[in-house]
Structures are given as structure tokens and as C-alpha cells.
Enzyme design. Structure first.
Site, PDB file in Angstrom:
ATOM      1  N   CYS A  64       0.811  -1.229   0.000  1.00  0.00           N
ATOM      2  CA  CYS A  64       0.000   0.000   0.000  1.00  0.00           C
ATOM      3  C   CYS A  64       0.845   1.281   0.000  1.00  0.00           C
ATOM      4  CB  CYS A  64      -0.942   0.009   1.203  1.00  0.00           C
ATOM      5  SG  CYS A  64      -0.193  -0.604   2.714  1.00  0.00           S
ATOM      6  N   HIS A  92      -2.940   6.049   4.707  1.00  0.00           N
ATOM      7  CA  HIS A  92      -1.527   6.267   4.979  1.00  0.00           C
ATOM      8  C   HIS A  92      -1.144   7.660   4.450  1.00  0.00           C
ATOM      9  CE1 HIS A  92      -1.376   2.191   6.127  1.00  0.00           C
ATOM     10  NE2 HIS A  92      -0.640   1.663   5.164  1.00  0.00           N
TER      11      HIS A  92
END
Ligand code: NAP
Ligand code: 3JN
Length: 346
Positions: A132, A252
Site C-alpha cells: 500500500c 496512509h
């Protein structure tokens, strides 16, 4: 009148945080499905999950689960992918793997559609989804790489707990309550590793994601370094990464320093990013507008802002890159790849 080809689809890890998002996206995007098989470990076998208005029963994933499956999306961890993907491929399924199992395999394309979709045509039954943290960074840097060339990247991540699975989300919520109620927080899961030492996540920042390697970097940091070079097709790229877990549930965030190979105009950088596929430019410091984890949560795009020329190197710039780690970082990137396989592109 053309008839659309329909596919037998399997989702391995269907009861997990990523699997849940894959199912939602497949349903929302009316993916051409003939049959859907939901797979998990024996623990969740028998669980009912509603999919496109029908109640489906989760089955235990075994080597035989993949008979007659055309497309299998895996998000049940590296060991499960290593154990089951060879059987799925043998049964003729195209496997889109969200784990680290095959990412660095030279035979396996590692794909972010906005960056290197051309790579999927060479697949041999497996297409790997990058980590990710890698996905959102390369999606944002690709337009700059193509226009100016990139010599060096220094990235620090601020990663949400959902990257460590559904249990880590529960841990952050539970610890936050324990502390606000005046009690000690009981660490149980994070940092996820085989060692017994665990740290408090609520009201804390943990500079470790995944296990430490012999070189002092963590595996998450090494994934970012290796995967970025493979996706960009450039072994000369100099990259260093520090990956940090923060008490955020979804999305994130990354602080990225990038050295370009040519002089640049900061306005042109912003225009390139504003026009790039899958990127949303949020860069209005006068009005305190920049990408936020809370705004990116639930969105498929990668958000970029805080763009500024570096003060120590006029050929370098600093950016702030934010994206929902379960969506572009995992489920959405995988579903995009599945769509490229299943749906003839215009
Ligand atoms: P999670 O919420 O903990 O879910 C794990 C899923 O895997 C559950 O469905 C679980 O089923 C299933 N599973 C566990 N052991 C299994 C086994 N032996 N056989 C079959 N299924 C099994 O974790 P998550 O956040 O969804 O992440 C799952 C995996 O996706 C990660 O381990 C990682 O490899 C990958 N991932 C990738 C990215 C990325 O950066 N692209 C991001 C996040 C995650 P039960 O309900 O039966 O336990
Ligand atoms: O911790 C994060 O924020 C991302 C985690 C990703 C992850 C977690 C467990 C196993 C991975 C991954 O995608 O690299 C894996 C793995 O597949 O090895």
C-alpha cells in the site's frame, strides 16, 4: 448486440479488512460475475456475507477451491498466497495477489494501473499488487518521473492501523477507550511481528512496520525500496524509507523528498499532478488546504499537496501524499487490475 463475458470469481480473505472492500467494489462497479466464491480460513467457514443482494456462505480455502475459477483475488497473507496460488494457477485461474508472496518474482508483473498497466500482458497466471505504501507513492511520482527523471527519493510514512488488519483497528479503539477511562492500555497486536514485545498504539507513534531485517531496515521499508524500483523499471533509483505506524484508522500519509534529474517549474509540477490519472491535487496553503487522512478515507484516489521546492537542493521538491490504504493501497488497485483483465478496454 454484444454479450458481455461473465467470470467465476473467488475472493480469498473475504472476511478480512481488504476482502470486505474488494467485495464492495466488485458489487458497486457491477463487475461481470457469473459466480462468486468467498474463501477464508476454517475459522470463518460457514459465515454468511451478503453480496449483490444474495447471502453467500464463506468456505474454507483449499487447493480444490479453485476448480472452475476464472479470476481469484487473494488478500489472506503471504503464506496463504504461497500455498494456494500455485493450485489456483494450475486450475486456470488468473490470480491477483495483494500479498508480498510474488511481488519480486521476475515472472510476475507488479502493477499499479496508472503507472505500468502495460506489464499485465506478460502475466503467467499471477499479477501482484504492490504494498500500500508503495502504490500511493509511485502513483504520485510517475508523472514527475516521466517528465524530469528522478534520481533520489527519501520517504517517511505515517501509516494507519488498518494496514495491520481488522484486529489492529479494534486494538486502537480499545486502547483509546482504556486510556480515556483512566486505565492502562493493554498492547496485544502491534507491532505485528513474531516477537512477544508489543507497544501501546493509542496516543503513540511506533517506528516499526513488519519485522526488522539484518540491515536495520524493516521489511515494510525494504518492500517500498524494492517495489518502487521494479514498478518504475529503474534499478538506478536511490531510495530510502522510514515506515511509522500512527494512531489513525484509515489512510496512509507520506512525506516525500524527491530529487529530479532536470530543473523544474513548481507550477508545472502542480499542473502535471492535477492532470494525472487517479491523482487529486489539494494544495492551497493560504486556505490551509492539504491532503488529510480523514478526507482520503473511503476515496479511491491518491491526494497530493504541500508541494514545495527544497531549500537545500533546487532540483528537489517535497510533497505530502495521502491515500486510503485499504482502497488504492489494496482493494481498489486489485479491482482495477481485475477490470483490465475482464473488460475489453476502449
Ligand atoms: P485481516 O483483516 O486480518 O483479514 C485476513 C483475512 O485472511 C481473513 O479473511 C482471514 O480469514 C483470511 N485468512 C487468514 N488465514 C487464512 C488461511 N489460512 N486460509 C485462508 N484464509 C485465511 O487482514 P487484511 O487487512 O484484510 O489483510 C490481509 C492480507 O492482505 C495481508 O496479510 C496482506 O498480505 C494483504 N494486504 C495487502 C495490502 C497492500 O499493501 N496491498 C494492504 C493490506 C493487506 P478468517 O476470517 O478465517 O480469519
Ligand atoms: O502495515 C501496513 O500498513 C501494510 C501492511 C501490509 C501487509 C501486512 C501483512 C502482510 C503485507 C503487505 O501487503 O506487504 C503483508 C504481506 O503480504 O506480506
Amino acid at each position: 448486440m454484444s454479450t458481455q463475458t461473465l467470470f467465476n470469481v473467488a475472493v480469498v480473505g473475504a472476511t478480512g479488512a481488504v476482502g470486505e472492500q474488494i467485495l464492495r467494489l466488485l458489487a458497486e462497479r457491477s463487475f461481470p460475475i457469473k459466480s462468486m466464491k468467498l474463501l477464508s480460513s476454517a475459522r470463518s467457514a460457514g459465515t454468511k456475507i451478503s453480496f449483490q443482494g444474495r447471502e453467500l456462505t464463506v468456505e474454507e480455502a483449499t487447493p480444490e477451491s479453485f476448480r472452475d475459477v476464472d479470476i481469484a483475488l487473494f488478500s489472506a497473507g503471504t503464506d496463504v498466497s504461497k500455498a494456494l496460488i500455485p493450485h489456483a494457477v494450475q486450475h486456470g485461474a488468473v490470480c491477483i495477489d495483494n500479498t508480498n508472496a510474488y511481488r519480486m518474482d521476475p515472472e510476475t508483473p507488479l502493477v499499479v494501473p496508472e503507472v505500468n498497466i502495460d506489464q499485465i500482458s506478460g502475466h503467467k497466471g499471477i499479477i501482484a499488487n504492490p504494498n500500500c505504501s508503495t502504490i500511493q507513492m509511485v502513483a504520485a511520482l510517475k508523472p514527475l518521473y516521466d517528465r524530469y527523471g528522478i534520481s533520489r527519493i527519501i520517504v517517511s510514512t505515517y501509516q494507519a492501523v488498518s494496514g495491520a488488519g481488522a484486529k489492529a483497528i479494534n486494538e486502537l479503539t480499545r486502547q483509546s477507550r482504556e486510556i480515556l477511562d483512566g486505565n492502562d492500555a493493554k498492547p496485544d497486536i502491534l507491532p505485528v511481528s513474531s516477537l512477544p514485545v508489543k507497544h501501546q498504539m493509542a496516543f503513540n507513534v511506533i517506528p516499526q512496520i513488519d519485522k526488522f531485517q539484518d540491515n536495520g531496515f524493516t521489511l515494510e521499508e525494504m518492500k517500498m525500496i524494492r517495489e518502487t524500483k521494479k514498478i518504475m523499471g529503474d534499478d538506478t533509483l536511490e531510495i530510502t524509507a522510514t515506515c511509522v505506524r500512527v494512531p489513525v484508522v484509515y489512510s496512509h500519509s507520506e512525506s516525500v523528498y524527491v530529487e529530479l534529474k532536470q530543473d523544474f517549474d513548481i507550477g508545472e509540477i502542480k499542473s502535471l499532478l492535477a492532470d494525472a490519472p487517479g491523482i487529486v491535487l489539494v494544495d492551497d496553503p493560504d486556505n490551509q488546504r492539504y491532503p488529510l487522512a480523514t478526507d482520503a478515507a473511503g476515496q479511491n484516489e491518491v491526494f497530493v499537496g504541500r508541494i514545495r521546492r527544497d531549500l537545500s537542493n533546487s532540483r528537489a521538491l517535497n510533497l505530502w501524499i495521502v491515500s486510503d490504504n485499504l482502497l488504492k493501497g489494496a482493494a481498489w488497485n486489485a479491482v482495477q487490475i481485475a477490470e483490465y483483465i475482464a473488460i475489453p478496454q476502449a
